[in-house]
Design a protein around this motif. Structure first.
Motif, PDB file in Angstrom:
ATOM      1  N   SER A   1       0.836  -1.201   0.000  1.00 40.70           N
ATOM      2  CA  SER A   1       0.000   0.000   0.000  1.00 40.70           C
ATOM      3  C   SER A   1       0.872   1.252   0.000  1.00 40.70           C
ATOM      4  O   SER A   1       1.973   1.261   0.543  1.00 40.70           O
ATOM      5  CB  SER A   1      -0.966  -0.014   1.182  1.00 40.70           C
ATOM      6  N   GLN A   2       0.355   2.293  -0.639  1.00 41.11           N
ATOM      7  CA  GLN A   2       1.081   3.553  -0.803  1.00 41.11           C
ATOM      8  C   GLN A   2       0.178   4.709  -0.398  1.00 41.11           C
ATOM      9  O   GLN A   2      -1.039   4.601  -0.460  1.00 41.11           O
ATOM     10  CB  GLN A   2       1.480   3.748  -2.275  1.00 41.11           C
ATOM     11  N   ASN A   3       0.813   5.842  -0.026  1.00 46.34           N
ATOM     12  CA  ASN A   3       0.019   7.047   0.165  1.00 46.34           C
ATOM     13  C   ASN A   3       0.186   7.931  -1.062  1.00 46.34           C
ATOM     14  O   ASN A   3       1.000   7.640  -1.942  1.00 46.34           O
ATOM     15  CB  ASN A   3       0.362   7.765   1.484  1.00 46.34           C
ATOM     16  N   LEU A   4      -0.600   8.987  -1.136  1.00 45.99           N
ATOM     17  CA  LEU A   4      -0.582   9.829  -2.327  1.00 45.99           C
ATOM     18  C   LEU A   4       0.777  10.496  -2.545  1.00 45.99           C
ATOM     19  O   LEU A   4       1.199  10.684  -3.684  1.00 45.99           O
ATOM     20  CB  LEU A   4      -1.697  10.870  -2.259  1.00 45.99           C
ATOM     21  N   GLY A   5       1.473  10.844  -1.467  1.00 46.78           N
ATOM     22  CA  GLY A   5       2.802  11.435  -1.599  1.00 46.78           C
ATOM     23  C   GLY A   5       3.784  10.467  -2.239  1.00 46.78           C
ATOM     24  O   GLY A   5       4.605  10.860  -3.087  1.00 46.78           O
ATOM     25  N   GLU A   6       3.695   9.208  -1.853  1.00 46.52           N
ATOM     26  CA  GLU A   6       4.575   8.188  -2.444  1.00 46.52           C
ATOM     27  C   GLU A   6       4.255   7.979  -3.919  1.00 46.52           C
ATOM     28  O   GLU A   6       5.159   7.820  -4.742  1.00 46.52           O
ATOM     29  CB  GLU A   6       4.443   6.868  -1.669  1.00 46.52           C
ATOM     30  N   ILE A   7       2.974   8.003  -4.251  1.00 47.64           N
ATOM     31  CA  ILE A   7       2.572   7.855  -5.660  1.00 47.64           C
ATOM     32  C   ILE A   7       3.064   9.052  -6.468  1.00 47.64           C
ATOM     33  O   ILE A   7       3.600   8.893  -7.569  1.00 47.64           O
ATOM     34  CB  ILE A   7       1.034   7.700  -5.780  1.00 47.64           C
ATOM     35  N   ALA A   8       2.900  10.262  -5.934  1.00 51.02           N
ATOM     36  CA  ALA A   8       3.371  11.460  -6.633  1.00 51.02           C
ATOM     37  C   ALA A   8       4.878  11.386  -6.864  1.00 51.02           C
ATOM     38  O   ALA A   8       5.361  11.698  -7.967  1.00 51.02           O
ATOM     39  CB  ALA A   8       3.013  12.717  -5.830  1.00 51.02           C
TER      40      ALA A   8
ATOM     41  N   ALA B   1      -1.677   4.519  10.927  1.00 48.75           N
ATOM     42  CA  ALA B   1      -0.601   5.174  11.670  1.00 48.75           C
ATOM     43  C   ALA B   1      -0.791   6.696  11.716  1.00 48.75           C
ATOM     44  O   ALA B   1      -0.302   7.351  12.637  1.00 48.75           O
ATOM     45  CB  ALA B   1       0.750   4.835  11.053  1.00 48.75           C
ATOM     46  N   ASP B   2      -1.467   7.261  10.733  1.00 43.53           N
ATOM     47  CA  ASP B   2      -1.668   8.710  10.666  1.00 43.53           C
ATOM     48  C   ASP B   2      -2.900   8.990   9.809  1.00 43.53           C
ATOM     49  O   ASP B   2      -2.842   8.910   8.596  1.00 43.53           O
ATOM     50  CB  ASP B   2      -0.429   9.384  10.064  1.00 43.53           C
ATOM     51  N   ARG B   3      -4.014   9.326  10.466  1.00 43.47           N
ATOM     52  CA  ARG B   3      -5.280   9.483   9.760  1.00 43.47           C
ATOM     53  C   ARG B   3      -5.301  10.651   8.782  1.00 43.47           C
ATOM     54  O   ARG B   3      -6.228  10.777   8.003  1.00 43.47           O
ATOM     55  CB  ARG B   3      -6.433   9.596  10.758  1.00 43.47           C
ATOM     56  N   ARG B   4      -4.264  11.489   8.794  1.00 45.24           N
ATOM     57  CA  ARG B   4      -4.191  12.571   7.809  1.00 45.24           C
ATOM     58  C   ARG B   4      -3.849  12.025   6.425  1.00 45.24           C
ATOM     59  O   ARG B   4      -4.044  12.687   5.428  1.00 45.24           O
ATOM     60  CB  ARG B   4      -3.129  13.602   8.198  1.00 45.24           C
ATOM     61  N   PHE B   5      -3.313  10.813   6.398  1.00 45.96           N
ATOM     62  CA  PHE B   5      -2.907  10.212   5.133  1.00 45.96           C
ATOM     63  C   PHE B   5      -3.904   9.152   4.694  1.00 45.96           C
ATOM     64  O   PHE B   5      -4.543   8.505   5.516  1.00 45.96           O
ATOM     65  CB  PHE B   5      -1.518   9.566   5.246  1.00 45.96           C
ATOM     66  N   VAL B   6      -3.990   8.984   3.397  1.00 48.97           N
ATOM     67  CA  VAL B   6      -4.823   7.960   2.792  1.00 48.97           C
ATOM     68  C   VAL B   6      -3.884   6.875   2.261  1.00 48.97           C
ATOM     69  O   VAL B   6      -2.855   7.167   1.658  1.00 48.97           O
ATOM     70  CB  VAL B   6      -5.660   8.559   1.631  1.00 48.97           C
ATOM     71  N   ARG B   7      -4.228   5.622   2.517  1.00 51.12           N
ATOM     72  CA  ARG B   7      -3.460   4.499   1.985  1.00 51.12           C
ATOM     73  C   ARG B   7      -4.214   3.954   0.778  1.00 51.12           C
ATOM     74  O   ARG B   7      -5.434   3.807   0.806  1.00 51.12           O
ATOM     75  CB  ARG B   7      -3.298   3.374   3.015  1.00 51.12           C
ATOM     76  N   LEU B   8      -3.472   3.651  -0.262  1.00 51.54           N
ATOM     77  CA  LEU B   8      -4.047   3.085  -1.480  1.00 51.54           C
ATOM     78  C   LEU B   8      -3.604   1.637  -1.593  1.00 51.54           C
ATOM     79  O   LEU B   8      -2.409   1.339  -1.488  1.00 51.54           O
ATOM     80  CB  LEU B   8      -3.578   3.886  -2.697  1.00 51.54           C
ATOM     81  N   THR B   9      -4.557   0.758  -1.780  1.00 56.15           N
ATOM     82  CA  THR B   9      -4.262  -0.669  -1.929  1.00 56.15           C
ATOM     83  C   THR B   9      -4.963  -1.192  -3.179  1.00 56.15           C
ATOM     84  O   THR B   9      -5.941  -0.606  -3.639  1.00 56.15           O
ATOM     85  CB  THR B   9      -4.759  -1.472  -0.708  1.00 56.15           C
TER      86      THR B   9
END
Length: 164
Positions: A52-59, A89-97
């Motif tokens: 799983s990735q967050n939007l920052g990692e995808i960007a 771990a941090d609800r400010r971030f969205v995880r993409l799976t």
């Protein structure tokens, strides 16, 4: 031995083989281009190979602004290929799976690549195939076993724990 001592014919042989493998990868991308764009496939393969990735990692992976990564990811969510959830771990971030449908699409691309390479290998005499396989293993060892996660070129999918 350093790179200056490598025979040009050996380099050319590697380039020809790489060109064949790139053609295999390109044909597998073309097979799904009516479903996803190249950047979208890259997102799917990134998630498939790294988890799983967050939007920052995808960007960062795509080399784009976060808003572009958000738009790309939204299209994949609406297509049912990825799921979005709060990061525990941090609800400010969205995880993409990957969804099962997204995992199936990545598997389809990878399987196309495996089948195409198997077809080429099957056309070789058994002794040639064994020598080629050993050469591939030696080449991978010399490169430190590194492989790319870019979906346009990745030829295999590692098994991850928690994979969809």
């Amino acid at each position: 031995m350093n790179a200056q001592n490598v025979e040009m014919q050996d380099v050319n042989a590697a380039l020809i083989a790489a060109d064949v493998m790139m053609g295999v990868a390109a044909r597998s991308v073309a097979e799904v281009e009516d479903i996803v764009t190249s950047p979208q496939l890259r997102v799917l393969v990134t998630i498939a190979t790294r988890g799983s990735q967050n939007l920052g990692e995808i960007a960062a992976e795509l080399g784009v602004h976060a808003s572009n990564a958000t738009r790309t990811s939204e299209k994949l969510v609406h297509a049912g290929l990825i799921a979005r959830a709060e990061d525990p771990a941090d609800r400010r971030f969205v995880r993409l799976t990957l969804t099962p449908q997204g995992a199936a699409l990545v598997d389809q691309v990878i399987e196309h690549r495996r089948a195409a390479l198997a077809e080429v290998l099957a056309a070789m005499e058994p002794e040639e195939r064994a020598r080629a396989a050993e050469g591939f293993r030696a080449f991978a060892r010399a490169a430190g076993g590194r492989h790319g996660d870019d979906g346009r070129f990745t030829l295999m999918r590692p098994v991850l724990s928690g994979d969809a």
